[in-house]
Design a protein around this motif. Sequence first.
Motif, PDB file in Angstrom:
ATOM      1  N   GLY A   1       0.807  -1.212   0.000  1.00  0.00           N
ATOM      2  CA  GLY A   1       0.000   0.000   0.000  1.00  0.00           C
ATOM      3  C   GLY A   1       0.839   1.260   0.000  1.00  0.00           C
ATOM      4  O   GLY A   1       0.313   2.364  -0.072  1.00  0.00           O
ATOM      5  N   PHE A   2       2.178   1.080   0.075  1.00  0.00           N
ATOM      6  CA  PHE A   2       3.056   2.249   0.111  1.00  0.00           C
ATOM      7  C   PHE A   2       4.286   2.074  -0.771  1.00  0.00           C
ATOM      8  O   PHE A   2       4.447   2.745  -1.794  1.00  0.00           O
ATOM      9  CB  PHE A   2       3.470   2.545   1.554  1.00  0.00           C
ATOM     10  N   LEU A   3       5.169   1.133  -0.399  1.00  0.00           N
ATOM     11  CA  LEU A   3       6.439   0.990  -1.119  1.00  0.00           C
ATOM     12  C   LEU A   3       6.255   0.650  -2.593  1.00  0.00           C
ATOM     13  O   LEU A   3       6.981   1.147  -3.444  1.00  0.00           O
ATOM     14  CB  LEU A   3       7.309  -0.069  -0.432  1.00  0.00           C
ATOM     15  N   LYS A   4       5.277  -0.205  -2.892  1.00  0.00           N
ATOM     16  CA  LYS A   4       5.056  -0.621  -4.283  1.00  0.00           C
ATOM     17  C   LYS A   4       4.533   0.530  -5.144  1.00  0.00           C
ATOM     18  O   LYS A   4       4.601   0.464  -6.372  1.00  0.00           O
ATOM     19  CB  LYS A   4       4.075  -1.799  -4.335  1.00  0.00           C
ATOM     20  N   PHE A   5       4.002   1.559  -4.498  1.00  0.00           N
ATOM     21  CA  PHE A   5       3.511   2.712  -5.241  1.00  0.00           C
ATOM     22  C   PHE A   5       4.636   3.680  -5.603  1.00  0.00           C
ATOM     23  O   PHE A   5       4.458   4.565  -6.428  1.00  0.00           O
ATOM     24  CB  PHE A   5       2.445   3.466  -4.424  1.00  0.00           C
ATOM     25  N   GLN A   6       5.778   3.520  -4.932  1.00  0.00           N
ATOM     26  CA  GLN A   6       6.911   4.410  -5.193  1.00  0.00           C
ATOM     27  C   GLN A   6       7.724   3.872  -6.367  1.00  0.00           C
ATOM     28  O   GLN A   6       7.820   2.673  -6.573  1.00  0.00           O
ATOM     29  CB  GLN A   6       7.803   4.503  -3.942  1.00  0.00           C
TER      30      GLN A   6
END
Length: 310
Positions: A25-30
Amino acid sequence: MKYLKLIRYQNLLLLAFMQLLFRYGFLKFQNIFLSLNDWQYGLLVLATILIAAAGYVINDILDQETDYDNDKRNVIVGKLISEKAAYNLYFALNITGVGIGYYLANVIQKPSFAGAFIIVSATLYMYATSLKQMLLIGNVVVALLLSFSIIIIGLFDLLPATYEGNQTEMGVIFSILIDYAIFAFIINLIREIVKDMEDVEGDYNNGMSTLPIAIGNEKTSKIAAALGIIATLILLWYMNSNLMPTKLYYAVIYGLLFVVAPMIFFVVKIWNAKTKEDFHLLSTVLKWIIFFGILSILAINLNIMENVKG
């Protein structure tokens, strides 16, 4: 079911959800490279919950008399599961968790990082045997261990992928993980104090040294309320300084409704809380605040994506 209750499966599911949320929900979006593939990250989550489960087991083994005084209905070791079986489970969970940690440390070519799992395992044992009996020390240790379960994501997934060309970007992302780790530490520290108020009678009968035993539940509730006010002010400052300037208004609304409002409810209720039921309710409220607080990372990301589309 008795073994699931022993390892506090609900808390472990929450811990696993938290770590998976930060990844997907966070790192994969970066737009960054991560050190672990999906399978390896799953192993990181597994290692974390295995060692946490071992901590719950050893705590129950060494806390049988206190648990019996506090609430005999929740006693498992010595009643539903033999002490020998519990010890066997404790060693199996620890060995497996540390073994997986050692494997992952070698995957990222930083074998010394395996020491993190050994240190956490040893700290949980020390907590169960001695630290929890020391005034406030046990509370701080438990709160730190929860926050470390967030920081370890950065140690294994971000740090090995950091080089001179992406240091600034990785530093910003790592700092966000640290912000959430600090949030988890503060709220969980307050929750541990509230749980001590809930269990004051059993802890006193077994020679424990907790804040409620030292100064009484009434004064402790005022300290918990003060910490709750400080935490609420920090949350409001953080949203005003980091979310409002970037026009993440939906994330701000989410934070106000699901994190700040429950914190205000907690502060109001804890001020005059007196019964075991009151403290149990407030402990549950704080657990949900941690859950929704961690979930806010997804709300922030979705808000950023909405702003980009707009």
